[in-house]
Design a protein around this motif. Structure first.
Motif, PDB file in Angstrom:
ATOM      1  N   ILE A  31      -2.690   5.586  -2.791  1.00 59.75           N
ATOM      2  CA  ILE A  31      -1.733   4.602  -2.289  1.00 59.75           C
ATOM      3  C   ILE A  31      -2.040   3.213  -2.851  1.00 59.75           C
ATOM      4  CG2 ILE A  31      -0.763   3.477  -0.244  1.00 59.75           C
ATOM      5  CD1 ILE A  31      -1.149   6.192   1.198  1.00 59.75           C
ATOM      6  N   THR A  32      -3.115   2.578  -2.388  1.00 56.61           N
ATOM      7  CA  THR A  32      -3.315   1.166  -2.764  1.00 56.61           C
ATOM      8  C   THR A  32      -3.660   0.990  -4.234  1.00 56.61           C
ATOM      9  OG1 THR A  32      -5.616   1.232  -1.960  1.00 56.61           O
ATOM     10  CG2 THR A  32      -3.927   0.420  -0.427  1.00 56.61           C
ATOM     11  N   LEU A  33      -4.600   1.741  -4.742  1.00 52.51           N
ATOM     12  CA  LEU A  33      -4.966   1.580  -6.154  1.00 52.51           C
ATOM     13  C   LEU A  33      -3.841   2.057  -7.075  1.00 52.51           C
ATOM     14  CD1 LEU A  33      -8.728   2.579  -5.927  1.00 52.51           C
ATOM     15  CD2 LEU A  33      -7.800   0.283  -6.319  1.00 52.51           C
ATOM     16  N   ALA A  34      -3.152   3.120  -6.676  1.00 52.52           N
ATOM     17  CA  ALA A  34      -2.011   3.596  -7.469  1.00 52.52           C
ATOM     18  C   ALA A  34      -0.905   2.530  -7.503  1.00 52.52           C
ATOM     19  CB  ALA A  34      -1.475   4.899  -6.893  1.00 52.52           C
ATOM     20  N   HIS A  35      -0.691   1.871  -6.375  1.00 48.78           N
ATOM     21  CA  HIS A  35       0.328   0.810  -6.315  1.00 48.78           C
ATOM     22  C   HIS A  35      -0.080  -0.375  -7.196  1.00 48.78           C
ATOM     23  CE1 HIS A  35       3.617  -1.521  -4.691  1.00 48.78           C
ATOM     24  NE2 HIS A  35       2.775  -2.498  -4.380  1.00 48.78           N
ATOM     25  N   ILE A  36      -1.347  -0.744  -7.139  1.00 56.40           N
ATOM     26  CA  ILE A  36      -1.848  -1.854  -7.967  1.00 56.40           C
ATOM     27  C   ILE A  36      -1.680  -1.520  -9.451  1.00 56.40           C
ATOM     28  CG2 ILE A  36      -3.973  -3.055  -8.666  1.00 56.40           C
ATOM     29  CD1 ILE A  36      -4.754  -2.875  -5.608  1.00 56.40           C
ATOM     30  N   GLU A  37      -1.996  -0.297  -9.810  1.00 55.38           N
ATOM     31  CA  GLU A  37      -1.838   0.117 -11.213  1.00 55.38           C
ATOM     32  C   GLU A  37      -0.357   0.147 -11.614  1.00 55.38           C
ATOM     33  OE1 GLU A  37      -3.607   3.363 -14.377  1.00 55.38           O
ATOM     34  OE2 GLU A  37      -4.210   3.483 -12.274  1.00 55.38           O
ATOM     35  N   ALA A  38       0.504   0.602 -10.709  1.00 51.66           N
ATOM     36  CA  ALA A  38       1.943   0.633 -11.010  1.00 51.66           C
ATOM     37  C   ALA A  38       2.498  -0.786 -11.165  1.00 51.66           C
ATOM     38  CB  ALA A  38       2.694   1.382  -9.911  1.00 51.66           C
ATOM     39  N   LEU A  39       2.049  -1.709 -10.327  1.00 53.87           N
ATOM     40  CA  LEU A  39       2.516  -3.096 -10.412  1.00 53.87           C
ATOM     41  C   LEU A  39       2.096  -3.771 -11.715  1.00 53.87           C
ATOM     42  CD1 LEU A  39       1.793  -4.666  -6.894  1.00 53.87           C
ATOM     43  CD2 LEU A  39       4.023  -4.374  -7.974  1.00 53.87           C
ATOM     44  N   MET A  47     -11.438   0.743 -10.331  1.00 51.67           N
ATOM     45  CA  MET A  47     -11.382   1.956 -11.149  1.00 51.67           C
ATOM     46  C   MET A  47     -11.979   1.747 -12.540  1.00 51.67           C
ATOM     47  SD  MET A  47      -9.997   3.972  -9.002  1.00 51.67           S
ATOM     48  CE  MET A  47      -9.674   5.374 -10.028  1.00 51.67           C
ATOM     49  N   ARG A  48     -12.831   0.750 -12.660  1.00 57.72           N
ATOM     50  CA  ARG A  48     -13.445   0.449 -13.956  1.00 57.72           C
ATOM     51  C   ARG A  48     -14.971   0.517 -13.821  1.00 57.72           C
ATOM     52  NH1 ARG A  48      -9.885  -3.836 -17.174  1.00 57.72           N
ATOM     53  NH2 ARG A  48      -7.848  -3.358 -16.312  1.00 57.72           N
ATOM     54  N   ILE A  61      -5.150  -9.725 -13.257  1.00 57.53           N
ATOM     55  CA  ILE A  61      -4.735 -10.637 -12.186  1.00 57.53           C
ATOM     56  C   ILE A  61      -3.377 -11.261 -12.500  1.00 57.53           C
ATOM     57  CG2 ILE A  61      -5.345 -12.728 -10.911  1.00 57.53           C
ATOM     58  CD1 ILE A  61      -8.323 -11.985 -11.472  1.00 57.53           C
ATOM     59  N   ASN A  62      -3.159 -11.636 -13.743  1.00 58.10           N
ATOM     60  CA  ASN A  62      -1.877 -12.203 -14.154  1.00 58.10           C
ATOM     61  C   ASN A  62      -0.762 -11.170 -14.010  1.00 58.10           C
ATOM     62  OD1 ASN A  62      -0.119 -14.208 -15.346  1.00 58.10           O
ATOM     63  ND2 ASN A  62      -0.203 -12.976 -17.209  1.00 58.10           N
ATOM     64  N   ALA A  63      -1.020  -9.946 -14.467  1.00 61.69           N
ATOM     65  CA  ALA A  63       0.001  -8.894 -14.430  1.00 61.69           C
ATOM     66  C   ALA A  63       0.380  -8.516 -12.996  1.00 61.69           C
ATOM     67  CB  ALA A  63      -0.492  -7.665 -15.187  1.00 61.69           C
ATOM     68  N   LEU A  64      -0.522  -8.711 -12.058  1.00 64.03           N
ATOM     69  CA  LEU A  64      -0.217  -8.381 -10.670  1.00 64.03           C
ATOM     70  C   LEU A  64       0.860  -9.287 -10.079  1.00 64.03           C
ATOM     71  CD1 LEU A  64      -3.786  -7.714  -9.228  1.00 64.03           C
ATOM     72  CD2 LEU A  64      -1.910  -6.064  -9.378  1.00 64.03           C
ATOM     73  N   GLY A  65       0.908 -10.522 -10.544  1.00 62.11           N
ATOM     74  CA  GLY A  65       1.835 -11.476  -9.947  1.00 62.11           C
ATOM     75  C   GLY A  65       1.343 -11.875  -8.559  1.00 62.11           C
TER      76      GLY A  65
END
Length: 182
Positions: A31-39, A47-48, A61-65
């Motif tokens: 849920i949360t990490l998958a959503h962060i990756e999708a965003l 996950m690194r 951080i920039n890509a997250l908005g």
């Protein structure tokens, strides 16, 4: 005469903590990490296991908005504040259970130390992630380096702790097999 420590308690604790840890892990992964990756289109910090550079951190951080950064802080981080303790408690309970079944106490102590320090490293990683997000776009290279090192240390210590539990289980199973073979 050696006094036997009650072992049911450790087994129950390991099962309960393990189920809770698995639940939190699944929530984070699916849920949360998958959503962060999708965003973001990028792998989240959590996950690194090999860490990340300042450039990679800033890109994520920039890509997250702004909404993605808020999501990371209000959804992922709270889950990841519970999970490290649950994981450590699971591993320590398993080690105590195995230790009460005549597995080397030295191995139990090493595994306990590894489990607790892995949780501490995970908390340091979380603190670094929070600092990076909250200070963005002025994130310092030292903050990124500290968070990245914490990620690497967490990964290594968690792997070592799990391997110690598995090694302890193998020792216990081989002792038990030799006892039944006689």
């Amino acid at each position: 005469m050696k006094m036997m420590i009650p072992t049911k308690k450790y087994g129950r604790q390991a099962a309960l903590f393990g189920l809770a840890a698995a639940g939190f892990y699944l929530l984070m992964i699916y849920i949360t990490l998958a959503h962060i990756e999708a965003l973001s289109g990028l792998r989240p910090f959590d996950m690194r296991p090999g860490g990340y550079s300042a450039e990679q951190a800033n890109s994520l951080i920039n890509a997250l908005g702004s909404s993605g950064r808020r999501y990371y802080l209000t959804r992922q981080i709270p889950l990841d504040l519970v999970y490290p303790s649950l994981m450590a408690l699971t591993l320590v309970s398993l080690l105590k259970w195995l230790g009460s079944r005549d597995v080397s106490q030295k191995l139990v102590r090493i595994g306990t130390w590894l489990s607790i320090t892995a949780a501490i490293a995970d908390y340091l990683e979380n603190a670094g992630i929070c600092l990076m997000i909250l200070s963005w776009p002025e994130t310092s290279a030292n903050t990124v380096l500290a968070a990245s090192v914490a990620s690497i240390v967490k990964s290594g210590l968690t792997t070592a702790a799990v391997l110690t539990v598995l090694l302890s289980a193998v020792f216990w199973a081989s002792k038990r097999a030799r006892t039944y073979a006689r």
